[in-house]
Design an enzyme around this catalytic site. Structure first.
Site, short mmCIF file in Angstrom:
data_model
loop_
_atom_site.label_atom_id
_atom_site.label_comp_id
_atom_site.label_asym_id
_atom_site.label_seq_id
_atom_site.Cartn_x
_atom_site.Cartn_y
_atom_site.Cartn_z
N CYS A 114 -7.03 1.01 3.18
CA CYS A 114 -7.63 2.26 2.64
C CYS A 114 -7.45 3.27 1.25
O CYS A 114 -8.15 3.89 0.79
CB CYS A 114 -6.88 3.01 4.34
SG CYS A 114 -7.75 2.14 5.64
N ASN A 149 -12.61 -2.81 0.79
CA ASN A 149 -11.65 -3.07 1.78
C ASN A 149 -12.27 -3.40 2.93
O ASN A 149 -12.64 -1.48 3.74
CB ASN A 149 -10.35 -2.47 1.22
CG ASN A 149 -9.13 -2.58 2.62
OD1 ASN A 149 -9.02 -3.41 2.55
ND2 ASN A 149 -9.75 -1.34 3.12
N GLU A 150 -12.03 -3.73 4.08
CA GLU A 150 -12.41 -3.61 5.60
C GLU A 150 -14.43 -2.42 5.35
O GLU A 150 -14.07 -1.52 6.43
CB GLU A 150 -11.35 -2.87 6.51
CG GLU A 150 -9.86 -3.72 6.54
CD GLU A 150 -8.94 -2.43 7.47
OE1 GLU A 150 -9.56 -2.01 7.99
OE2 GLU A 150 -8.18 -3.84 7.64
N GLU A 198 1.00 -1.08 0.23
CA GLU A 198 0.16 -0.22 0.00
C GLU A 198 0.92 1.51 -0.42
O GLU A 198 2.09 1.21 0.85
CB GLU A 198 -0.62 0.54 0.95
CG GLU A 198 -1.83 0.95 1.42
CD GLU A 198 -3.18 0.83 2.24
OE1 GLU A 198 -3.13 0.97 3.17
OE2 GLU A 198 -3.97 2.66 2.56
#
Ligand code: AHR
Length: 681
Positions: free
Chosen positions: A274, A401-402, A59
């Site tokens: 994120c 994502n999450e 990331e």
């Protein structure tokens, strides 16, 4: 005598069962001293497991891309930095005006005639008195590191903006090219290399020169000087080492890429995290903005509060994955932004307006065509134009994502999922089950995954080292008929979020449990991967670095050891202890080499004597075992930058028989790799 079993669920049962520990590819946790019997069914074929468990999660956080893995040495090369990213930043951050030997002039920002509409800003340099040169200098990321024996390519885009118009008929530059010097300068101002270039005409053009510095320097500057009265429009001022990883153009910093490659990761997940769904609904990471010529990519603020140029984009991620023999595993947003994004942390999840979803879904389908379509297809042609006519062989695609598992999320996820399944049933869509190892989003995410019959879901957990020891049996209980698991982000967070040996061994223990449940856990990636010293938003990380050094953590070595010692079959393994232990074990076979690989994690502060029996081997057989040992002075040991690592692998060879005794040092991971085991039977 003390119970050896890790699971609170089974503790009383095991107490009653008088200390006999038995499991298929077992892992055990407790605390201990007495001898331990470890029996491995070495002659059996074992159960098939994922051969691809250990991979990496990349990331762009902690300056992992720009200023990190992406080898570009100029910071803010296209004047797109802004106060949106950091309040003190602007288009000329990291640039200085240069007026040498009586020269005079200025620079300003322009946007009327950009090099490409997606790259809106550029600089206009005006030279009113040339002196010894008027121009701009860039100091890179904490200074530009140069090596004396290496060659660098300096380049820029330019045109002559106002030849006759501004300077009138007596303009000395009218009708003639602008002489420009490109110079590498040491911190002390010494010129280390330079080249002359002439910029001519009213059209944007790329100019470049090769520079070889006369000495090594860690904090150099790139200086561009113009030498006549007149003007220059400038953009994409760049400096790249020629010596990138695998010699790729627009490539990767070699030492960092090599450190990643050395882990033998089986997959690369990108670009987040994120970062994928960005800081607000229309700020998600758009893969289409990251391909094609670099001057046509769209830079933007990333979720971690700095600028991403997208110079390291989807093509580079796929190419890097291919270069290191890893499966590419991109993740796209699920049509929602992060619940912590926007201006309302915790409650910021928003969905794309429904009338924008068809376009968004088409982008996702186009990604699959870009990666896998023939060079004659619309998007495959763009991949081919970038130098890769063969398909990249995309098989897995993360969606979300999450995310908080809300109605807004579910509606959009399902639309994306249905479209992929309809058009590309061959693609495995990886769903998300929230940010934690349990709780509401985890439960709702799993329920949703079952409803859709998803092939795989992405679990994340950043937890204490003890959590890993307490949850070694987490996947033993998973229903084998449900979705497979990708543990997409995990790390043991020790006190002070330091990279202690304790945290690394907890992750190693976790990895043994992933291996022995490799029929459920298909992939697992530690997170985050990279962090630049002085520009780190998140700790702990796997690899730290500065301009010239790479610092490997104890956690890195655990990943490396597991990555280099993966298997595709897990053997039945039984651990019997008379007293409590803090041991985790897995035994796998690599069918290609036929090697038996036994991993033993001792998380206790005392050594453990283990009698190892390779059941099924003839009693007289003698074998050479390649041994890897990772340990340190104590569980708190942390590798310090610039010092000899307190924790690093030691390699040796040992002669072993079908029965041998091994004393696992306190706080250690040991791997025995025994060659061609099947031939011994
Ligand atoms: O790895 C750092 C962050 O942790 C990731 O971006 C996010 O997915 C998680 O919360």
């Amino acid at each position: 005598m003390i119970n050896c079993h890790p699971s609170r669920l089974h503790t009383s049962k095991l107490l009653a069962a008088a200390l006999l520990i038995k499991a298929f590819c077992l892992a055990v946790s407790a605390a201990c001293a007495g001898p331990v019997e470890l029996t491995i069914q070495a002659s059996q074929s074992g159960k098939p497991i994922s051969p691809d468990i250990v991979g990496v999660f990349f990331e762009d956080l902690n300056y992992a891309a720009d200023g990190g893995l992406y080898a570009e040495l100029i910071q803010n090369r296209s004047f797109e930095y802004s106060a949106v990213e950091q309040s003190q930043w602007g288009p000329f951050s990291f640039w200085n005006l240069q007026k040498l030997g009586g020269g005079d002039g200025s620079f300003r920002l322009a946007n009327v005639r950009p090099v490409h509409p997606k790259n809106p800003h550029y600089a206009i340099l005006t030279i009113t008195r040339p002196g010894d040169g008027v121009g701009m200098a860039n100091r890179g990321f904490d200074g530009i590191p140069l090596q004396a024996d290496k060659t660098y390519e300096a380049s820029f885009w330019a045109y002559q903006p106002f030849m006759n118009a501004q300077w009138g008929p007596d303009n000395s530059i009218e009708g003639r090219p602008m002489p420009v010097t490109l110079r590498l300068e040491g911190k002390d101002g010494q010129v280390l290399a330079e080249a002359e270039i002439k910029v001519a005409g009213r059209a944007w053009k790329r100019y470049s020169a090769k520079l070889k510095p006369s000495r090594t320097e860690n904090e150099a500057h790139l200086v561009l000087l113009a030498h006549a009265r007149g003007g220059l429009a400038l953009d994409m001022i760049s400096l790249f080492p020629m010596d990138t990883f695998m010699g790729r153009q627009n490539g990767l910093r070699k030492d960092l890429a090599e450190a990643i490659a050395d882990m033998k990761p089986k997959f690369v997940r990108f670009p987040g995290g994120c970062l994928v769904h960005g800081g607000g609904i229309h700020h998600y990471y758009d893969w289409k903005d990251t391909i094609g010529p670099v001057e046509q990519r769209v830079g933007q603020r990333n979720s971690w509060g700095y600028h991403q140029t997208m110079g390291l984009g989807y093509f580079e991620y796929f190419q890097f994955s291919e270069d290191i023999g890893a499966i590419p595993l991109p993740v796209v947003a699920a049509g929602v932004c992060c619940q912590h994004g926007g201006d309302t942390p915790g409650r910021g999840q928003e969905g794309l307006p429904m009338d924008e979803m068809p376009g968004y879904i088409q982008d996702v389908l186009d990604l699959i065509e870009w990666a896998n379509g023939p060079a004659t297809s619309k998007w495959g042609a763009k991949r081919a134009a970038a130098g890769h006519p063969e398909p990249f062989g995309l098989k897995y695609l993360g969606v979300g994502n999450e995310d908080a598992i809300t109605a807004v999320f579910k509606e959009r996820f399902k639309l994306i999922y249905d479209a992929i399944k309809k058009e590309h049933p061959e693609i495995v869509v990886i769903g998300t089950v929230g940010p934690f190892a349990g709780g509401e989003d985890y439960d709702n995410g799993w329920a949703f995954a079952k409803e859709l019959n998803l092939q795989m879901v992405d679990e994340h957990y950043y937890v204490s080292p003890q959590w890993f020891w307490d949850n070694l049996e987490r996947y033993d209980a998973y229903d084998r008929k449900n979705s497979k698991v990708y543990v997409g982000e995990y790390a043991a967070h020790d006190r002070g979020r330091r990279n202690t040996l304790r945290s690394a061994l907890a992750e190693a223990a976790g990895l043994t449990s992933f291996e022995r449940n490799g029929d459920v856990v298909a992939f697992a990636s530690y997170a985050p991967l990279l962090a630049r010293r002085g520009h780190t938003q998140w700790t702990p990380d796997l690899i730290y670095f500065d301009s010239t050094n790479v610092y490997l953590t104890a956690n890195y070595f655990v990943q490396q050891i597991f990555g280099q010692n993966s298997g595709d079959r897990c053997l039945e393994t039984r651990l019997d202890a008379a007293e409590a232990t803090k041991l985790a074990v897995s035994s796998v076979v690599d069918s290609k080499t036929r090697d038996l690989i036994v991993k033993i994690v001792n998380g206790a502060d005392e050594s453990a004597q283990i009698n190892i029996r390779l059941a099924g081997l003839p009693s007289e057989v003698s074998m050479q075992a390649a041994k890897t040992l990772l340990t340190g002075p104590d569980a708190d040991a942390v590798n310090q930058d610039g010092k000899s690592p307190a924790v690093q692998p030691e390699y040796s060879t040992e002669s072993v028989g079908p029965v041998f005794t091994y004393t696992a040092p306190a706080n250690s991971l040991t791997v025995f790799r025994i060659g061609s085991i099947k031939e011994k039977i």
